[in-house]
Design an enzyme around this catalytic site. Structure first.
Site: not given
Length: 276
Positions: A8, A134, A60, A10, A115
């Site tokens: 991912d 997640e 992502h 972030e 998120h």
């Protein structure tokens, strides 16, 4: 030894803002190179531990953030979308372990860019009544496939969320959240050395068998939009909890695949890409 890496963005070293992680952002091109360096550090650790096959899934946003030419030559890369298994595309029972690079905390948590899958649509999620994002859903799905999550990297909040879910997973904090869009950063060279060491050690450590989530499991999602919840009721097996919340029961990983369909429906209704 076959290793699966889900990457991912972030939770990557140095990234703190939407401009760093979204293709329209002014610093996105720099961000995707930083993402490649964190992934390469994990790959080096896996190879040190004896991995003979390393599959990386770009997990992502558009899922084509990683530049193949920027990755370690030993990597096989899964790139692009749509993917049936989304962030876990390519994971099979043949893999000995999973490594999650650049992950972030769930919706509502005080972590960097926190998120749950869709930044503007999903308000809360629960797996068998347990709050999940997640990290937890990836962990539970991998466990159902028979693959342990060995190492996860991200900010300190993502690491804490991982430990709360499963204390046997090794974590590497590459930054320390000061807010949703601010962090104290570890020096990149130090952070990547820590990733490499943690992966090398984590893959050499005795495997911990993660108990799978009971079968069937119940996934519950509260959306910000009543329109999304109402539309999802047209999918067989989806039931209503309230005007914004739906649930479904099933076995993982099938339930994970079904959730991917929910996100595609929500993205179409909201005119935004899933996996923001």
């Amino acid at each position: 030894m076959k290793i699966f890496i889900s990457a991912d963005m972030e939770g990557i070293t140095g990234l703190v803002d939407a401009d760093d992680v979204q293709p329209t952002g002014r610093d996105y091109e720099r961000g995707r190179l930083l993402m490649a360096e964190d992934v390469n550090a994990a790959v080096r650790g896996a190879l040190r531990a004896g991995a003979t096959d390393v599959l990386v899934n770009d997990a992502h946003g558009p899922m084509r953030n990683l530049l193949p030419e920027a990755l370690h030559p030993a990597v096989r890369l899964v790139r692009g979308k749509p993917k049936t298994m989304g962030m876990l595309e390519g994971l099979t029972a043949e893999h000995d372990a999973m490594v999650c690079v650049g992950y972030h905390s769930k919706a509502g948590a005080p972590g960097v860019l926190s998120h749950s899958f869709m930044g503007h649509e999903i308000e809360d999620m629960w797996l068998d009544g347990r709050p999940v994002g997640e990290i937890g859903l990836a962990h539970a799905t991998a466990a159902a496939v028979g693959v342990p999550l060995a190492v996860l990297t991200g900010d300190d909040r993502a690491c804490a969320e991982t430990t709360e879910w499963d204390a046997s997973v090794s974590t590497v904090a590459v930054k320390y959240a000061r807010g949703r869009f601010a962090a104290e950063l570890r020096p990149p060279r130090e952070a990547r050395a820590a990733i490499e060491e943690a992966v090398a050690a984590g893959l050499c450590a005795p495997r911990v068998t993660t108990p799978p989530v009971p079968d069937p499991a119940t996934l519950t999602v509260r959306w910000q939009s009543t329109a999304v919840a109402a539309t999802l009721l047209g999918i067989p097996g989806v039931t209503s909890v309230d005007d914004r919340t739906v649930r479904a029961r099933g076995a993982l990983p099938g339930l994970y695949r079904l959730f991917g369909v929910w996100m595609r429906v929500a993205a179409a209704l909201g005119n935004q890409p899933p996996y923001c």
